[in-house]
Motif scaffolding. Structure first.
Motif, PDB file in Angstrom:
ATOM      1  N   ASN A   1      -0.462   6.274   4.756  1.00 32.61           N
ATOM      2  CA  ASN A   1      -0.878   5.409   5.857  1.00 32.61           C
ATOM      3  C   ASN A   1      -0.235   5.907   7.143  1.00 32.61           C
ATOM      4  O   ASN A   1       0.851   6.485   7.127  1.00 32.61           O
ATOM      5  CB  ASN A   1      -0.382   3.984   5.608  1.00 32.61           C
ATOM      6  CG  ASN A   1      -1.013   3.354   4.390  1.00 32.61           C
ATOM      7  OD1 ASN A   1      -2.188   3.016   4.393  1.00 32.61           O
ATOM      8  ND2 ASN A   1      -0.233   3.204   3.332  1.00 32.61           N
TER       9      ASN A   1
ATOM     10  N   ASP B   1       0.832  -1.205   0.000  1.00 32.44           N
ATOM     11  CA  ASP B   1       0.000   0.000   0.000  1.00 32.44           C
ATOM     12  C   ASP B   1       0.868   1.257   0.000  1.00 32.44           C
ATOM     13  O   ASP B   1       0.547   2.247  -0.661  1.00 32.44           O
ATOM     14  CB  ASP B   1      -0.903  -0.022   1.246  1.00 32.44           C
ATOM     15  CG  ASP B   1      -2.058   0.951   1.142  1.00 32.44           C
ATOM     16  OD1 ASP B   1      -2.365   1.403   0.031  1.00 32.44           O
ATOM     17  OD2 ASP B   1      -2.650   1.270   2.197  1.00 32.44           O
TER      18      ASP B   1
ATOM     19  N   HIS C   1      -7.376   0.421   9.543  1.00 37.81           N
ATOM     20  CA  HIS C   1      -6.428   0.857   8.497  1.00 37.81           C
ATOM     21  C   HIS C   1      -6.652   2.358   8.308  1.00 37.81           C
ATOM     22  O   HIS C   1      -7.546   2.781   7.579  1.00 37.81           O
ATOM     23  CB  HIS C   1      -6.714   0.078   7.211  1.00 37.81           C
ATOM     24  CG  HIS C   1      -5.811   0.414   6.070  1.00 37.81           C
ATOM     25  ND1 HIS C   1      -4.889  -0.478   5.551  1.00 37.81           N
ATOM     26  CD2 HIS C   1      -5.690   1.532   5.323  1.00 37.81           C
ATOM     27  CE1 HIS C   1      -4.253   0.089   4.546  1.00 37.81           C
ATOM     28  NE2 HIS C   1      -4.716   1.299   4.382  1.00 37.81           N
TER      29      HIS C   1
ATOM     30  N   HIS D   1      -5.391   6.436   7.748  1.00 41.40           N
ATOM     31  CA  HIS D   1      -4.458   7.291   7.014  1.00 41.40           C
ATOM     32  C   HIS D   1      -4.253   8.604   7.761  1.00 41.40           C
ATOM     33  O   HIS D   1      -5.131   9.056   8.496  1.00 41.40           O
ATOM     34  CB  HIS D   1      -5.003   7.572   5.611  1.00 41.40           C
ATOM     35  CG  HIS D   1      -4.735   6.464   4.649  1.00 41.40           C
ATOM     36  ND1 HIS D   1      -4.355   6.681   3.350  1.00 41.40           N
ATOM     37  CD2 HIS D   1      -4.771   5.124   4.792  1.00 41.40           C
ATOM     38  CE1 HIS D   1      -4.185   5.521   2.737  1.00 41.40           C
ATOM     39  NE2 HIS D   1      -4.433   4.553   3.586  1.00 41.40           N
TER      40      HIS D   1
HETATM   41 MG    MG Z   1      -3.755   2.647   2.866  1.00 43.35          MG
END
Ligand code: MG
Length: 303
Positions: free
Chosen positions: A250, A17, A208, A210
């Motif tokens: 992230n 990612d 998850h 950011h």
């Molecule tokens: Mg991500």
């Protein structure tokens, strides 16, 4: 303070990612070195690559070679992202034992990102996970845009709960709830997890988050209070936001580990080695580290 877990499992998504949203593409040698440095730092779950179109995602070209050449450590789980059955064939050929599948809560995002409706996407994923299961692979699910969509705006928590339940029903051992645009605040995360856990046990969820809006670590803290103990993170904060050029990506693994260390929560990760790795990979990418902890780190810092 609500009761906190003694251990948190961190899923390192930087090699997939993270790298796929960077301007510079790393070669397979550098990607292998990154995987080895992350494992040496104590990371036990790593998303290593993706079997997607190399034209659409040049940074993930060579994932088959990467997985073939990778010297797998027995104490590390390596996963690869797979969009469809062709991707699954390639993952199996390369010896993958775990795959990640992905879809989005927003109809517009789904059509733009995977060129199909949510319904079509779920059908495709069900076929992929049926075959993966028959081959004995572990399957992890990703759900994007769980708080907001860059095209449609706010997303309904009930829709997230419904899709999470469907992914678990398909055989995903865990569903990672992705705040893709990073727009969520801790209060949004709490509300979301409250709704989703009416349908799915909290130990099947991962966060998850950011850092686009600077909320990444705070959102992890909010999710921890709700009982979530698995979080995705990216070394060095790799991976921008495709909807906000120049923005943070992230949540940085080292920022997360620093915060958890401060609460006495074990991750098994050596923060000094992790920061070395963040500096190394940012050097290879010719960009500054996005992580505040890496920027502030000195030998005398609390670890
Ligand atoms: Mg991500």
């Amino acid at each position: 303070m609500a009761s906190l877990p003694t251990h948190v499992r961190i899923v390192e998504v930087g090699p997939r990612d993270g790298l796929q949203n960077e301007a510079r593409v790393l070669d397979v040698d550098d990607r292998l070195e990154l995987l080895s440095r992350l494992a040496d730092a104590g990371i036990r779950d790593i998303e290593a690559g993706a079997f997607v179109s190399p034209t659409r995602v040049p940074a993930m070209a060579g994932s088959a070679e990467l997985m073939r050449r990778l010297v797998r450590r027995t104490d590390v789980r390596y996963a690869c992202l797979v969009p469809n059955e062709t991707g699954l064939d390639r993952a199996l050929e390369a010896g993958c034992r775990e795959i990640a599948i992905f879809t989005a809560v927003s109809e517009t995002f789904s059509r733009r990102n995977t060129a199909c409706s949510i319904g079509e996407s779920l059908q495709r994923l069900a076929a992929v996970s049926r075959r993966a299961d028959a081959e004995g692979l572990r399957v992890r699910g990703y759900l994007s845009c769980v708080i907001g969509c860059p095209y449609e705006g706010p997303v309904a928590g009930r829709a997230v709960a419904d899709m999470t339940e469907q992914l678990i029903g398909m055989g995903c051992y865990e569903v990672s709830l992705g705040d893709t645009t990073g727009i969520g605040t801790p209060a949004d995360i709490e509300r979301l997890i409250e709704i989703v856990t009416t349908r799915v046990p909290v130990d099947r969820l991962a966060g998850h988050f950011h850092d686009t809006w600077g909320m990444g670590v705070a959102n992890v803290w909010a999710a921890l209070q709700c009982g979530v103990t698995v979080f995705d993170a990216s070394v060095g904060g790799l991976g921008g936001c495709p909807f906000a050029p120049g923005a943070s990506g992230n949540v940085a693994t080292e920022d997360l580990v620093y915060m958890l260390n401060g609460a006495g929560i074990d991750t098994g990760i050596d923060i000094a080695r992790l920061i070395d790795t963040a500096r190394w990979v940012c050097g290879r990418l010719d960009r500054p580290a996005a992580s505040k902890v890496t920027l502030a780190w000195r030998a005398c810092a609390r670890a």
